[in-house]
Design an enzyme around this catalytic site. Structure first.
Site, PDB file in Angstrom:
ATOM      1  N   HIS A 108       0.823  -1.214   0.000  1.00 26.65           N
ATOM      2  CA  HIS A 108       0.000   0.000   0.000  1.00 26.65           C
ATOM      3  C   HIS A 108       0.861   1.269   0.000  1.00 26.65           C
ATOM      4  O   HIS A 108       0.772   2.071  -0.892  1.00 26.65           O
ATOM      5  CB  HIS A 108      -1.014   0.056   1.159  1.00 26.65           C
ATOM      6  N   ASP A 152      -5.065  -8.265  -3.289  1.00 29.94           N
ATOM      7  CA  ASP A 152      -5.298  -8.068  -1.860  1.00 29.94           C
ATOM      8  C   ASP A 152      -6.614  -8.669  -1.365  1.00 29.94           C
ATOM      9  O   ASP A 152      -6.683  -9.846  -1.058  1.00 29.94           O
ATOM     10  CB  ASP A 152      -5.200  -6.559  -1.557  1.00 29.94           C
TER      11      ASP A 152
HETATM   12 ZN   LIG Z   1      -3.387  -6.959   2.681  1.00 23.29          ZN
END
Ligand SMILES: [Zn+2]
Length: 447
Positions: free
Chosen positions: A269, A320
Protein backbone atom coordinates in the site's frame (compact mmCIF):
# COMPACT_ATOMS: atom_id res chain seq x y z
CA UNK A 1 6.27 -29.06 -14.32
CA UNK A 2 6.64 -30.94 -17.58
CA UNK A 3 9.88 -32.65 -18.53
CA UNK A 4 8.78 -33.31 -22.12
CA UNK A 5 10.27 -30.77 -24.52
CA UNK A 6 7.54 -28.79 -26.18
CA UNK A 7 7.18 -25.85 -28.52
CA UNK A 8 4.70 -23.02 -28.13
CA UNK A 9 3.90 -20.78 -31.07
CA UNK A 10 2.79 -17.28 -30.08
CA UNK A 11 0.78 -15.38 -32.65
CA UNK A 12 1.98 -12.18 -30.93
CA UNK A 13 4.44 -12.02 -28.04
CA UNK A 14 5.15 -9.20 -25.60
CA UNK A 15 8.95 -9.00 -25.43
CA UNK A 16 9.26 -6.38 -22.67
CA UNK A 17 9.45 -3.40 -25.05
CA UNK A 18 7.28 -4.28 -28.05
CA UNK A 19 4.87 -6.76 -29.61
CA UNK A 20 6.62 -9.27 -31.84
CA UNK A 21 4.50 -11.24 -34.34
CA UNK A 22 5.19 -14.95 -34.87
CA UNK A 23 7.42 -16.22 -32.05
CA UNK A 24 8.21 -19.86 -31.25
CA UNK A 25 9.25 -20.80 -27.71
CA UNK A 26 11.07 -24.02 -27.00
CA UNK A 27 10.39 -25.25 -23.50
CA UNK A 28 12.10 -27.94 -21.48
CA UNK A 29 11.85 -28.80 -17.78
CA UNK A 30 9.55 -25.86 -17.22
CA UNK A 31 11.90 -23.27 -18.72
CA UNK A 32 12.15 -21.44 -22.01
CA UNK A 33 15.23 -22.75 -23.82
CA UNK A 34 14.90 -20.66 -27.00
CA UNK A 35 12.90 -17.68 -28.25
CA UNK A 36 12.67 -17.90 -32.04
CA UNK A 37 11.46 -14.72 -33.67
CA UNK A 38 10.54 -14.49 -37.36
CA UNK A 39 8.43 -17.64 -37.16
CA UNK A 40 5.34 -16.57 -39.13
CA UNK A 41 3.67 -19.99 -39.05
CA UNK A 42 3.37 -22.53 -36.23
CA UNK A 43 6.08 -25.21 -36.40
CA UNK A 44 4.65 -28.77 -36.73
CA UNK A 45 3.38 -30.10 -33.40
CA UNK A 46 3.57 -26.70 -31.67
CA UNK A 47 0.91 -25.60 -29.17
CA UNK A 48 -0.71 -22.55 -30.73
CA UNK A 49 -1.42 -19.49 -28.55
CA UNK A 50 -3.56 -17.05 -30.54
CA UNK A 51 -3.74 -13.48 -29.27
CA UNK A 52 -1.08 -11.55 -27.37
CA UNK A 53 1.03 -13.64 -25.04
CA UNK A 54 2.45 -11.86 -22.02
CA UNK A 55 4.77 -13.29 -19.40
CA UNK A 56 2.73 -14.84 -16.57
CA UNK A 57 1.26 -12.26 -14.20
CA UNK A 58 2.33 -12.03 -10.54
CA UNK A 59 -0.30 -11.25 -7.92
CA UNK A 60 2.05 -9.89 -5.28
CA UNK A 61 -0.50 -9.46 -2.48
CA UNK A 62 -3.35 -11.84 -1.65
CA UNK A 63 -5.40 -12.85 1.35
CA UNK A 64 -7.22 -15.83 -0.17
CA UNK A 65 -10.03 -15.92 2.40
CA UNK A 66 -11.12 -12.35 1.67
CA UNK A 67 -12.63 -13.73 -1.54
CA UNK A 68 -15.51 -14.98 0.66
CA UNK A 69 -16.42 -11.33 1.38
CA UNK A 70 -17.15 -10.39 -2.23
CA UNK A 71 -20.60 -8.80 -2.45
CA UNK A 72 -21.23 -9.14 1.29
CA UNK A 73 -19.09 -6.12 2.12
CA UNK A 74 -20.70 -3.92 -0.53
CA UNK A 75 -23.92 -3.59 1.48
CA UNK A 76 -24.06 -0.50 3.67
CA UNK A 77 -21.45 2.15 4.42
CA UNK A 78 -18.53 2.49 6.85
CA UNK A 79 -14.73 2.53 6.80
CA UNK A 80 -11.79 0.18 6.58
CA UNK A 81 -12.34 -0.59 10.26
CA UNK A 82 -16.02 -1.61 9.90
CA UNK A 83 -15.07 -3.70 6.83
CA UNK A 84 -12.50 -5.43 9.04
CA UNK A 85 -15.21 -6.62 11.46
CA UNK A 86 -16.97 -8.48 8.62
CA UNK A 87 -13.63 -9.90 7.47
CA UNK A 88 -12.93 -11.20 11.00
CA UNK A 89 -16.31 -12.97 11.10
CA UNK A 90 -15.22 -15.06 8.08
CA UNK A 91 -11.75 -15.63 9.52
CA UNK A 92 -13.34 -17.04 12.68
CA UNK A 93 -14.98 -19.88 10.72
CA UNK A 94 -12.13 -21.21 8.61
CA UNK A 95 -10.55 -24.62 9.22
CA UNK A 96 -7.61 -26.15 7.32
CA UNK A 97 -10.13 -28.16 5.25
CA UNK A 98 -12.46 -25.29 4.37
CA UNK A 99 -9.52 -22.98 3.77
CA UNK A 100 -7.97 -25.48 1.37
CA UNK A 101 -11.21 -25.74 -0.56
CA UNK A 102 -11.66 -21.97 -0.74
CA UNK A 103 -8.04 -21.21 -1.65
CA UNK A 104 -7.98 -23.88 -4.37
CA UNK A 105 -10.97 -22.17 -6.01
CA UNK A 106 -9.52 -18.67 -5.51
CA UNK A 107 -6.15 -19.66 -6.98
CA UNK A 108 -7.99 -21.30 -9.89
CA UNK A 109 -9.79 -17.98 -10.43
CA UNK A 110 -6.34 -16.35 -10.46
CA UNK A 111 -5.03 -18.83 -13.05
CA UNK A 112 -8.05 -18.01 -15.23
CA UNK A 113 -6.98 -14.35 -14.92
CA UNK A 114 -3.46 -15.14 -16.23
CA UNK A 115 -1.84 -15.10 -12.79
CA UNK A 116 0.98 -17.63 -12.58
CA UNK A 117 2.36 -16.71 -9.14
CA UNK A 118 0.58 -15.55 -6.01
CA UNK A 119 2.10 -13.93 -2.94
CA UNK A 120 -0.12 -15.11 -0.10
CA UNK A 121 0.15 -12.82 2.94
CA UNK A 122 -0.89 -15.45 5.44
CA UNK A 123 -1.70 -14.73 9.07
CA UNK A 124 -4.54 -17.15 9.91
CA UNK A 125 -2.31 -19.68 11.65
CA UNK A 126 -4.09 -21.29 14.59
CA UNK A 127 -7.44 -22.74 15.65
CA UNK A 128 -10.03 -20.38 17.19
CA UNK A 129 -8.79 -19.17 20.57
CA UNK A 130 -5.19 -19.45 19.39
CA UNK A 131 -4.63 -23.17 20.01
CA UNK A 132 -2.08 -24.54 17.54
CA UNK A 133 -3.26 -27.31 15.22
CA UNK A 134 -1.59 -30.74 15.55
CA UNK A 135 0.52 -29.57 12.63
CA UNK A 136 1.14 -25.94 13.65
CA UNK A 137 1.45 -25.08 9.93
CA UNK A 138 -1.78 -26.82 8.90
CA UNK A 139 -3.24 -23.59 7.51
CA UNK A 140 -0.08 -22.64 5.56
CA UNK A 141 0.17 -26.18 4.20
CA UNK A 142 -3.48 -25.96 3.07
CA UNK A 143 -2.57 -22.87 1.03
CA UNK A 144 0.55 -24.45 -0.49
CA UNK A 145 -1.48 -27.51 -1.48
CA UNK A 146 -4.28 -25.33 -2.85
CA UNK A 147 -1.79 -23.55 -5.13
CA UNK A 148 -0.50 -26.91 -6.40
CA UNK A 149 -4.07 -28.08 -7.04
CA UNK A 150 -4.79 -24.90 -9.01
CA UNK A 151 -1.50 -25.15 -10.96
CA UNK A 152 0.03 -21.85 -9.82
CA UNK A 153 3.22 -20.94 -7.97
CA UNK A 154 2.97 -19.52 -4.48
CA UNK A 155 5.19 -17.53 -2.19
CA UNK A 156 3.74 -18.15 1.24
CA UNK A 157 4.49 -14.92 3.09
CA UNK A 158 4.08 -16.33 6.56
CA UNK A 159 2.99 -13.39 8.64
CA UNK A 160 3.96 -12.41 12.15
CA UNK A 161 0.94 -10.91 13.95
CA UNK A 162 1.24 -10.41 17.71
CA UNK A 163 -0.78 -7.43 18.87
CA UNK A 164 -4.03 -5.55 18.28
CA UNK A 165 -2.30 -2.19 18.41
CA UNK A 166 0.60 -0.43 20.10
CA UNK A 167 0.86 -2.00 23.57
CA UNK A 168 -2.43 -3.93 23.14
CA UNK A 169 -2.71 -7.72 23.28
CA UNK A 170 -4.50 -9.47 20.39
CA UNK A 171 -8.31 -9.32 20.52
CA UNK A 172 -10.47 -12.48 20.42
CA UNK A 173 -10.38 -12.73 16.60
CA UNK A 174 -6.67 -12.05 16.43
CA UNK A 175 -5.76 -14.92 18.80
CA UNK A 176 -5.81 -17.15 15.71
CA UNK A 177 -3.11 -14.98 14.14
CA UNK A 178 -0.66 -14.80 17.04
CA UNK A 179 2.33 -16.98 17.87
CA UNK A 180 2.93 -14.96 21.06
CA UNK A 181 6.45 -13.79 20.17
CA UNK A 182 8.46 -13.27 16.99
CA UNK A 183 10.79 -16.03 18.14
CA UNK A 184 7.89 -18.49 18.33
CA UNK A 185 6.71 -17.25 14.92
CA UNK A 186 10.21 -17.94 13.51
CA UNK A 187 10.35 -21.41 15.06
CA UNK A 188 7.01 -22.31 13.47
CA UNK A 189 7.84 -20.98 9.99
CA UNK A 190 11.27 -22.60 10.01
CA UNK A 191 9.51 -25.96 9.74
CA UNK A 192 7.81 -25.04 6.44
CA UNK A 193 9.55 -26.59 3.43
CA UNK A 194 9.96 -25.03 0.02
CA UNK A 195 8.87 -27.07 -3.01
CA UNK A 196 9.06 -26.73 -6.79
CA UNK A 197 5.97 -24.53 -6.84
CA UNK A 198 6.31 -22.94 -3.39
CA UNK A 199 8.67 -20.49 -1.72
CA UNK A 200 8.48 -19.53 1.92
CA UNK A 201 8.78 -15.83 2.64
CA UNK A 202 8.07 -13.69 5.68
CA UNK A 203 5.72 -10.85 6.51
CA UNK A 204 5.20 -8.35 9.29
CA UNK A 205 1.47 -7.74 9.37
CA UNK A 206 1.97 -4.04 10.20
CA UNK A 207 3.63 -1.88 12.82
CA UNK A 208 0.33 -2.15 14.73
CA UNK A 209 0.54 -5.93 14.89
CA UNK A 210 4.25 -6.48 15.60
CA UNK A 211 5.75 -4.61 18.59
CA UNK A 212 8.88 -2.62 17.76
CA UNK A 213 11.14 -4.85 19.86
CA UNK A 214 10.05 -7.88 17.81
CA UNK A 215 10.61 -6.41 14.33
CA UNK A 216 14.31 -7.24 14.05
CA UNK A 217 13.69 -10.94 14.75
CA UNK A 218 11.42 -11.20 11.71
CA UNK A 219 13.81 -9.16 9.56
CA UNK A 220 16.74 -11.36 10.56
CA UNK A 221 14.83 -14.56 9.80
CA UNK A 222 14.14 -13.30 6.27
CA UNK A 223 17.69 -11.99 5.85
CA UNK A 224 19.28 -15.31 6.86
CA UNK A 225 17.16 -17.11 4.25
CA UNK A 226 17.47 -14.33 1.67
CA UNK A 227 13.73 -14.55 1.24
CA UNK A 228 11.10 -11.85 0.60
CA UNK A 229 9.75 -9.86 3.54
CA UNK A 230 6.46 -7.99 3.08
CA UNK A 231 4.71 -5.53 5.38
CA UNK A 232 1.42 -3.60 5.24
CA UNK A 233 2.60 -0.01 5.48
CA UNK A 234 0.69 3.19 6.20
CA UNK A 235 -2.55 2.04 4.59
CA UNK A 236 -4.52 4.09 7.13
CA UNK A 237 -3.78 7.48 8.68
CA UNK A 238 -4.97 6.08 12.05
CA UNK A 239 -2.00 3.70 11.98
CA UNK A 240 0.37 6.60 11.33
CA UNK A 241 -1.15 8.62 14.18
CA UNK A 242 -0.93 5.72 16.65
CA UNK A 243 2.66 4.99 15.63
CA UNK A 244 3.66 8.63 16.07
CA UNK A 245 1.98 8.66 19.50
CA UNK A 246 3.67 5.43 20.62
CA UNK A 247 7.12 5.88 19.08
CA UNK A 248 7.43 9.51 17.97
CA UNK A 249 8.14 8.43 14.39
CA UNK A 250 6.34 7.27 11.28
CA UNK A 251 5.81 3.56 10.55
CA UNK A 252 8.40 3.74 7.73
CA UNK A 253 10.99 5.35 10.03
CA UNK A 254 10.25 2.71 12.69
CA UNK A 255 10.82 -0.10 10.16
CA UNK A 256 14.02 1.56 8.95
CA UNK A 257 15.31 1.89 12.52
CA UNK A 258 14.76 -1.84 13.11
CA UNK A 259 16.46 -3.08 9.94
CA UNK A 260 13.30 -4.06 8.11
CA UNK A 261 13.82 -2.07 4.87
CA UNK A 262 15.92 -3.31 1.95
CA UNK A 263 15.78 -4.72 -1.58
CA UNK A 264 14.05 -7.97 -0.52
CA UNK A 265 11.40 -6.04 1.45
CA UNK A 266 8.11 -4.84 -0.04
CA UNK A 267 5.81 -2.32 1.60
CA UNK A 268 2.20 -3.07 0.72
CA UNK A 269 0.00 0.00 0.00
CA UNK A 270 2.50 2.69 1.13
CA UNK A 271 -0.43 5.08 0.97
CA UNK A 272 0.06 7.87 3.52
CA UNK A 273 3.77 8.74 3.47
CA UNK A 274 5.94 11.73 4.28
CA UNK A 275 8.72 12.90 1.96
CA UNK A 276 11.22 11.34 4.37
CA UNK A 277 9.31 8.00 4.21
CA UNK A 278 9.50 8.05 0.40
CA UNK A 279 13.25 8.76 0.54
CA UNK A 280 13.79 5.93 3.06
CA UNK A 281 11.84 3.41 0.97
CA UNK A 282 13.40 4.44 -2.35
CA UNK A 283 16.92 4.82 -0.99
CA UNK A 284 16.84 1.31 0.51
CA UNK A 285 15.31 -0.12 -2.73
CA UNK A 286 12.35 -1.38 -0.69
CA UNK A 287 9.55 -2.30 -3.10
CA UNK A 288 6.02 -0.95 -3.21
CA UNK A 289 3.05 -3.22 -3.84
CA UNK A 290 0.05 -1.21 -4.95
CA UNK A 291 -3.40 -2.81 -4.63
CA UNK A 292 -5.54 -0.19 -6.38
CA UNK A 293 -8.84 -2.09 -6.56
CA UNK A 294 -8.71 -2.82 -2.83
CA UNK A 295 -7.43 0.64 -1.94
CA UNK A 296 -10.38 2.23 -3.72
CA UNK A 297 -12.80 -0.37 -2.36
CA UNK A 298 -11.70 0.32 1.22
CA UNK A 299 -11.55 4.09 0.70
CA UNK A 300 -7.87 4.07 1.72
CA UNK A 301 -6.61 6.87 -0.49
CA UNK A 302 -4.12 6.98 -3.39
CA UNK A 303 -0.49 6.26 -2.55
CA UNK A 304 2.42 8.23 -4.09
CA UNK A 305 3.51 5.48 -6.49
CA UNK A 306 5.21 7.77 -9.06
CA UNK A 307 7.31 9.46 -6.35
CA UNK A 308 8.18 6.11 -4.79
CA UNK A 309 9.29 4.72 -8.13
CA UNK A 310 11.35 7.84 -8.91
CA UNK A 311 13.01 7.50 -5.50
CA UNK A 312 14.05 3.92 -6.34
CA UNK A 313 11.21 1.70 -5.13
CA UNK A 314 10.23 -0.99 -7.66
CA UNK A 315 6.46 -1.37 -8.12
CA UNK A 316 4.38 -4.52 -8.01
CA UNK A 317 0.62 -5.11 -7.97
CA UNK A 318 -1.76 -7.20 -5.87
CA UNK A 319 -5.47 -7.97 -5.68
CA UNK A 320 -5.30 -8.07 -1.86
CA UNK A 321 -8.95 -8.38 -0.72
CA UNK A 322 -10.09 -9.78 -4.09
CA UNK A 323 -12.84 -7.22 -4.55
CA UNK A 324 -11.98 -8.31 -8.09
CA UNK A 325 -9.23 -10.65 -9.29
CA UNK A 326 -7.87 -8.91 -12.37
CA UNK A 327 -4.22 -7.84 -12.61
CA UNK A 328 -4.91 -5.91 -15.84
CA UNK A 329 -7.43 -3.83 -13.90
CA UNK A 330 -4.88 -3.32 -11.08
CA UNK A 331 -2.33 -2.11 -13.64
CA UNK A 332 -4.62 0.38 -15.32
CA UNK A 333 -6.14 1.51 -12.01
CA UNK A 334 -2.69 2.59 -10.79
CA UNK A 335 -2.35 4.85 -13.83
CA UNK A 336 -5.98 6.02 -13.88
CA UNK A 337 -6.02 6.87 -10.16
CA UNK A 338 -2.99 9.04 -10.77
CA UNK A 339 -4.73 10.75 -13.68
CA UNK A 340 -7.69 11.65 -11.47
CA UNK A 341 -5.37 12.77 -8.72
CA UNK A 342 -3.17 15.00 -10.92
CA UNK A 343 -5.48 15.77 -13.85
CA UNK A 344 -2.68 14.79 -16.25
CA UNK A 345 -2.27 11.58 -18.30
CA UNK A 346 0.54 9.19 -19.04
CA UNK A 347 2.34 8.56 -15.73
CA UNK A 348 3.31 5.07 -16.87
CA UNK A 349 3.49 3.48 -20.29
CA UNK A 350 1.67 0.20 -20.88
CA UNK A 351 5.13 -1.41 -20.93
CA UNK A 352 5.95 -0.04 -17.47
CA UNK A 353 2.59 -1.19 -16.08
CA UNK A 354 3.12 -4.66 -17.54
CA UNK A 355 6.58 -4.80 -15.98
CA UNK A 356 5.02 -4.19 -12.55
CA UNK A 357 2.48 -6.95 -13.24
CA UNK A 358 5.11 -9.44 -14.45
CA UNK A 359 8.90 -9.26 -13.86
CA UNK A 360 8.90 -6.83 -10.95
CA UNK A 361 5.98 -8.60 -9.27
CA UNK A 362 7.78 -11.92 -9.54
CA UNK A 363 10.99 -10.39 -8.16
CA UNK A 364 9.02 -9.06 -5.16
CA UNK A 365 7.97 -12.66 -4.48
CA UNK A 366 11.47 -14.12 -4.83
CA UNK A 367 11.01 -15.58 -8.34
CA UNK A 368 13.69 -13.55 -10.15
CA UNK A 369 13.74 -16.01 -13.03
CA UNK A 370 10.04 -15.57 -13.91
CA UNK A 371 7.99 -12.84 -15.55
CA UNK A 372 9.94 -12.51 -18.81
CA UNK A 373 9.72 -14.19 -22.19
CA UNK A 374 13.40 -14.97 -22.70
CA UNK A 375 15.71 -17.98 -22.84
CA UNK A 376 16.39 -19.36 -19.35
CA UNK A 377 13.25 -17.90 -17.79
CA UNK A 378 10.45 -20.04 -16.41
CA UNK A 379 7.89 -20.89 -19.08
CA UNK A 380 5.07 -18.88 -17.50
CA UNK A 381 2.70 -17.29 -20.02
CA UNK A 382 -0.65 -15.50 -20.12
CA UNK A 383 -2.36 -15.09 -23.49
CA UNK A 384 -4.87 -12.26 -23.98
CA UNK A 385 -7.47 -12.61 -26.73
CA UNK A 386 -7.28 -9.78 -29.26
CA UNK A 387 -10.60 -10.68 -30.85
CA UNK A 388 -13.08 -10.21 -27.99
CA UNK A 389 -15.63 -7.39 -27.86
CA UNK A 390 -13.26 -5.50 -25.57
CA UNK A 391 -10.04 -6.04 -27.50
CA UNK A 392 -11.01 -6.23 -31.19
CA UNK A 393 -10.07 -3.24 -33.33
CA UNK A 394 -6.68 -1.85 -32.36
CA UNK A 395 -3.68 -2.99 -34.41
CA UNK A 396 -1.86 -5.98 -32.87
CA UNK A 397 1.25 -3.82 -32.38
CA UNK A 398 -0.85 -1.87 -29.85
CA UNK A 399 -1.59 -5.12 -28.01
CA UNK A 400 0.08 -4.02 -24.77
CA UNK A 401 -1.97 -0.80 -24.66
CA UNK A 402 -5.11 -2.81 -25.45
CA UNK A 403 -4.32 -5.42 -22.79
CA UNK A 404 -3.64 -2.85 -20.07
CA UNK A 405 -6.31 -0.27 -20.88
CA UNK A 406 -9.20 -2.32 -22.27
CA UNK A 407 -8.86 -6.05 -21.62
CA UNK A 408 -10.08 -7.76 -18.47
CA UNK A 409 -9.38 -11.07 -16.80
CA UNK A 410 -12.22 -12.46 -18.95
CA UNK A 411 -9.99 -12.00 -22.02
CA UNK A 412 -7.31 -14.38 -20.73
CA UNK A 413 -7.42 -17.35 -23.08
CA UNK A 414 -4.40 -19.40 -22.00
CA UNK A 415 -2.25 -19.63 -18.89
CA UNK A 416 0.92 -21.68 -18.90
CA UNK A 417 2.86 -22.27 -15.67
CA UNK A 418 6.29 -23.88 -15.92
CA UNK A 419 5.44 -25.22 -19.38
CA UNK A 420 2.16 -26.74 -18.18
CA UNK A 421 -1.04 -25.58 -19.83
CA UNK A 422 -3.17 -24.69 -16.78
CA UNK A 423 -5.80 -22.68 -18.65
CA UNK A 424 -6.66 -23.68 -22.22
CA UNK A 425 -9.17 -21.71 -24.29
CA UNK A 426 -10.49 -20.03 -21.14
CA UNK A 427 -11.07 -23.29 -19.22
CA UNK A 428 -9.05 -24.45 -16.23
CA UNK A 429 -7.47 -27.82 -16.96
CA UNK A 430 -7.18 -28.95 -13.31
CA UNK A 431 -10.26 -27.48 -11.59
CA UNK A 432 -13.17 -28.44 -13.84
CA UNK A 433 -15.79 -25.94 -12.70
CA UNK A 434 -14.19 -22.95 -10.98
CA UNK A 435 -17.41 -20.92 -10.44
CA UNK A 436 -19.02 -23.94 -8.82
CA UNK A 437 -15.94 -24.53 -6.64
CA UNK A 438 -16.01 -20.88 -5.54
CA UNK A 439 -19.74 -20.98 -4.81
CA UNK A 440 -19.46 -24.16 -2.77
CA UNK A 441 -16.47 -22.93 -0.76
CA UNK A 442 -17.97 -19.52 -0.03
CA UNK A 443 -21.39 -20.95 0.83
CA UNK A 444 -19.81 -23.31 3.38
CA UNK A 445 -18.46 -20.26 5.25
CA UNK A 446 -21.70 -18.30 5.26
CA UNK A 447 -23.96 -21.23 6.19
ZN1 LIG B 1 -3.39 -6.96 2.68
Amino acid sequence: MTTTPRTYWLEHAWLDTHVEPGVALDVRDGRITAVRQDTPAPPPGAEILRGLTLPGLANAHSHAFHRALRGTVQVGSGTFWTWREVMYSVADRLTPETYHELARAVYAEMALAGITTVGEFHYLHHAPGGTPYADPNAMGEALIEAAADAGVRITLLDTCYLSAGFGEPPNTHQLRFSDGTAEAWAARCSVLKERDHARIGAAIHSVRAVPADQLATVAQWAEERRTPLHVHLSEQTAENDACLAAHGRTPTRLLADHGVLGPRTTGVHNTHLTDEDIALLGGSRTGTCMCPTTERDLADGIGPAPALQRAGSPLSLGSDSHAVVDLLEEARAMELNERLHTRTRGHWTAAALLRAATADGHAALGWDDAGRIEAGARADLATIALDSVRTAGPLPRLGAETAVFAATAADVRHTVVGGRHVVRDGAHTLVPDVPEALARAVEALHA
